[in-house]
Design a protein around this motif. Sequence first.
Motif, PDB file in Angstrom:
ATOM      1  N   SER A 170     -43.987  21.959  23.279  1.00  0.00           N
ATOM      2  CA  SER A 170     -44.894  21.007  22.618  1.00  0.00           C
ATOM      3  C   SER A 170     -45.904  21.697  21.705  1.00  0.00           C
ATOM      4  O   SER A 170     -46.483  21.065  20.826  1.00  0.00           O
ATOM      5  CB  SER A 170     -45.642  20.186  23.673  1.00  0.00           C
ATOM      6  OG  SER A 170     -46.392  21.030  24.520  1.00  0.00           O
ATOM      7  N   MET A 171     -46.130  23.001  21.908  1.00  0.00           N
ATOM      8  CA  MET A 171     -47.111  23.720  21.091  1.00  0.00           C
ATOM      9  C   MET A 171     -46.607  23.978  19.675  1.00  0.00           C
ATOM     10  O   MET A 171     -47.368  24.385  18.805  1.00  0.00           O
ATOM     11  CB  MET A 171     -47.493  25.037  21.768  1.00  0.00           C
ATOM     12  CG  MET A 171     -48.232  24.822  23.088  1.00  0.00           C
ATOM     13  SD  MET A 171     -48.615  26.352  23.959  1.00  0.00           S
ATOM     14  CE  MET A 171     -49.973  26.969  22.973  1.00  0.00           C
ATOM     15  N   THR A 172     -45.310  23.732  19.422  1.00  0.00           N
ATOM     16  CA  THR A 172     -44.774  23.931  18.068  1.00  0.00           C
ATOM     17  C   THR A 172     -45.005  22.713  17.172  1.00  0.00           C
ATOM     18  O   THR A 172     -44.644  22.719  16.001  1.00  0.00           O
ATOM     19  CB  THR A 172     -43.266  24.266  18.109  1.00  0.00           C
ATOM     20  OG1 THR A 172     -42.578  23.240  18.819  1.00  0.00           O
ATOM     21  CG2 THR A 172     -43.017  25.599  18.783  1.00  0.00           C
ATOM     22  N   GLY A 173     -45.596  21.669  17.718  1.00  0.00           N
ATOM     23  CA  GLY A 173     -46.016  20.518  16.917  1.00  0.00           C
ATOM     24  C   GLY A 173     -44.912  19.841  16.145  1.00  0.00           C
ATOM     25  O   GLY A 173     -43.856  19.509  16.684  1.00  0.00           O
ATOM     26  N   GLN A 174     -45.141  19.633  14.836  1.00  0.00           N
ATOM     27  CA  GLN A 174     -44.206  18.886  14.013  1.00  0.00           C
ATOM     28  C   GLN A 174     -42.855  19.587  13.886  1.00  0.00           C
ATOM     29  O   GLN A 174     -41.823  18.948  13.731  1.00  0.00           O
ATOM     30  CB  GLN A 174     -44.812  18.657  12.626  1.00  0.00           C
ATOM     31  CG  GLN A 174     -44.148  17.556  11.825  1.00  0.00           C
ATOM     32  CD  GLN A 174     -44.081  16.236  12.564  1.00  0.00           C
ATOM     33  OE1 GLN A 174     -45.061  15.791  13.145  1.00  0.00           O
ATOM     34  NE2 GLN A 174     -42.926  15.610  12.572  1.00  0.00           N
ATOM     35  N   GLY A 189     -32.519  12.348  26.242  1.00  0.00           N
ATOM     36  CA  GLY A 189     -33.964  12.371  26.428  1.00  0.00           C
ATOM     37  C   GLY A 189     -34.554  13.730  26.097  1.00  0.00           C
ATOM     38  O   GLY A 189     -33.849  14.728  25.926  1.00  0.00           O
ATOM     39  N   VAL A 190     -35.879  13.735  26.017  1.00  0.00           N
ATOM     40  CA  VAL A 190     -36.628  14.927  25.633  1.00  0.00           C
ATOM     41  C   VAL A 190     -37.473  15.415  26.807  1.00  0.00           C
ATOM     42  O   VAL A 190     -37.996  14.608  27.584  1.00  0.00           O
ATOM     43  CB  VAL A 190     -37.553  14.621  24.425  1.00  0.00           C
ATOM     44  CG1 VAL A 190     -38.406  15.824  24.059  1.00  0.00           C
ATOM     45  CG2 VAL A 190     -36.731  14.156  23.229  1.00  0.00           C
ATOM     46  N   ILE A 191     -37.600  16.727  26.923  1.00  0.00           N
ATOM     47  CA  ILE A 191     -38.525  17.341  27.876  1.00  0.00           C
ATOM     48  C   ILE A 191     -39.530  18.145  27.069  1.00  0.00           C
ATOM     49  O   ILE A 191     -39.146  19.002  26.266  1.00  0.00           O
ATOM     50  CB  ILE A 191     -37.786  18.275  28.860  1.00  0.00           C
ATOM     51  CG1 ILE A 191     -36.927  17.446  29.822  1.00  0.00           C
ATOM     52  CG2 ILE A 191     -38.782  19.124  29.643  1.00  0.00           C
ATOM     53  CD1 ILE A 191     -36.008  18.283  30.689  1.00  0.00           C
ATOM     54  N   LEU A 192     -40.802  17.854  27.239  1.00  0.00           N
ATOM     55  CA  LEU A 192     -41.860  18.600  26.555  1.00  0.00           C
ATOM     56  C   LEU A 192     -42.447  19.628  27.510  1.00  0.00           C
ATOM     57  O   LEU A 192     -42.971  19.272  28.565  1.00  0.00           O
ATOM     58  CB  LEU A 192     -42.973  17.651  26.088  1.00  0.00           C
ATOM     59  CG  LEU A 192     -42.700  16.768  24.874  1.00  0.00           C
ATOM     60  CD1 LEU A 192     -43.905  15.892  24.590  1.00  0.00           C
ATOM     61  CD2 LEU A 192     -42.372  17.603  23.645  1.00  0.00           C
ATOM     62  N   THR A 193     -42.352  20.901  27.146  1.00  0.00           N
ATOM     63  CA  THR A 193     -42.924  21.952  27.987  1.00  0.00           C
ATOM     64  C   THR A 193     -44.272  22.416  27.431  1.00  0.00           C
ATOM     65  O   THR A 193     -44.624  22.100  26.296  1.00  0.00           O
ATOM     66  CB  THR A 193     -41.985  23.172  28.066  1.00  0.00           C
ATOM     67  OG1 THR A 193     -41.805  23.713  26.747  1.00  0.00           O
ATOM     68  CG2 THR A 193     -40.634  22.774  28.635  1.00  0.00           C
ATOM     69  N   LYS A 194     -45.008  23.141  28.257  1.00  0.00           N
ATOM     70  CA  LYS A 194     -46.279  23.782  27.874  1.00  0.00           C
ATOM     71  C   LYS A 194     -47.338  22.790  27.419  1.00  0.00           C
ATOM     72  O   LYS A 194     -48.147  23.097  26.537  1.00  0.00           O
ATOM     73  CB  LYS A 194     -46.033  24.855  26.810  1.00  0.00           C
ATOM     74  CG  LYS A 194     -44.983  25.885  27.242  1.00  0.00           C
ATOM     75  CD  LYS A 194     -44.681  26.900  26.169  1.00  0.00           C
ATOM     76  CE  LYS A 194     -43.500  27.780  26.554  1.00  0.00           C
ATOM     77  NZ  LYS A 194     -43.110  28.740  25.516  1.00  0.00           N
ATOM     78  N   LEU A 195     -47.344  21.605  28.023  1.00  0.00           N
ATOM     79  CA  LEU A 195     -48.376  20.625  27.681  1.00  0.00           C
ATOM     80  C   LEU A 195     -49.738  21.009  28.255  1.00  0.00           C
ATOM     81  O   LEU A 195     -50.735  20.384  27.945  1.00  0.00           O
ATOM     82  CB  LEU A 195     -47.986  19.228  28.196  1.00  0.00           C
ATOM     83  CG  LEU A 195     -47.289  18.315  27.195  1.00  0.00           C
ATOM     84  CD1 LEU A 195     -46.950  16.986  27.823  1.00  0.00           C
ATOM     85  CD2 LEU A 195     -48.145  18.088  25.958  1.00  0.00           C
TER      86      LEU A 195
END
Length: 446
Positions: free
Chosen positions: A222-226, A243-249
């Motif tokens: 998630s830290m890579t943004g756009q 589906g999506v998994i967002l890491t490092k939130l």
Amino acid sequence: MFDNLSDKLDKAFHILKGHGKITEVNVADTLKEVRRALLDADVNFKIAKDFTNKVKEKAIGENVLTTLQPGQLMVKLVKDELTELMGGDVAGVNLSGNPSVILMSGLQGSGKTTFSGKLANFLKTKKNKKPLLVACDIYRPAAINQLHVVGEQIGVEVYSEEGNKNPVEIAQNAIKHAKANGFNVVIVDTAGRLAVDEEMMNEIANVHKAIEPNETLFVVDSMTGQDAVNTAKAFNDRLNFDGVILTKLDGDTRGGAAISIKSVVNKPIKFIGTGEKMEAIDVFYPSRMADRILGMGDVVSLVERAQEQYDEEEARKLQKKIAKNEFGFDDFLSQIQQVKKMGNMKDLIGMIPGAGKALKDVEIEDDAFKHIEAIIHSMTPVERSKPSVLDAKRKNRIAKGSGTSIQQVNQLLKQFDQMSKMMKMMQGGAGKNMMRMMGGMKGMRP
């Protein structure tokens, strides 16, 4: 989590403070700041513009509700639209197969291997499944070793084939192994790849076609943004993932990926990673995330985490000890361990409405209890069970043994005494009712 975005949205809503009604002029000023906040959070310009236009349509001409001021009404409208933008309803993982096959895909360095372990641990502990982890990264030996280390850590078997450089064969053989040995979930960890690497993209497409997974998940940092959103689109075009998994939130993320990824690929965010520990995985609830972005906390998730650590038998024993004035430092240490299992302290505090904002400049370390635990561990069994025996000589020894000061030891004793008195007071009707309520709520989910 999203502290910068939360602050900017809060300032935007302050424009409406003191107004008796939402008008086209003051709503335009507010939404201009909302759009700017979203852009600063790395949300795509078109998505940010469409978002504020939808909020404006709903806001114009709205009378102030009896229980809401214009600013509060705008917060509600933005919250509802944010929830919808991030997917609306919670999306579950498909576990219908026998075994259920989950294919993990993503970029190099996105945290895919670690999250494969977290997902296996989640399914094992929360869903009573018997998962098998499969090492299909044939290019990076360290990835196979990493998966074995993770598997050992969580008590989950890892399937790998030394010398085999065909990920399709490895995945197919792993599924056969799972069927023969009673595994009901197979999690296939593939090599990280770049969307521009045609050969690597063909390879994962071949694995996908060969094993026909029940669930294909795209793991993204998630830290890579756009950039994360653009990459997700490239992978989705090839894999049509579920589906999506967002890491490092838990990191210094701007939030753009969480807010706009659903709109771009039209696939839900299913899980989020909130820390380094194997337990640091949460189901993604769009409405709860919207609450947190708007600084409202997330009480429901906090209660759920508390319920997971709540042990009715231990609670009854604790009640008896408190009633007999036998609550000691060993019991206190046990309570600390339960709180630590709930997650990192900064994340927990962020779930309390208003607390995240109040403590935004306060650095809260994961080892916030470290010196308290050191002090307690420096006590003898008698001192832990009967704190009243702690005289100046004993306190001095404990301070030296724990690497702390006499002041810190005295402060802990004072806090412990105050907490003991409070817990004693709660032994009345209110405390017992709360225990019964927690027992009744255990296992419930919204």
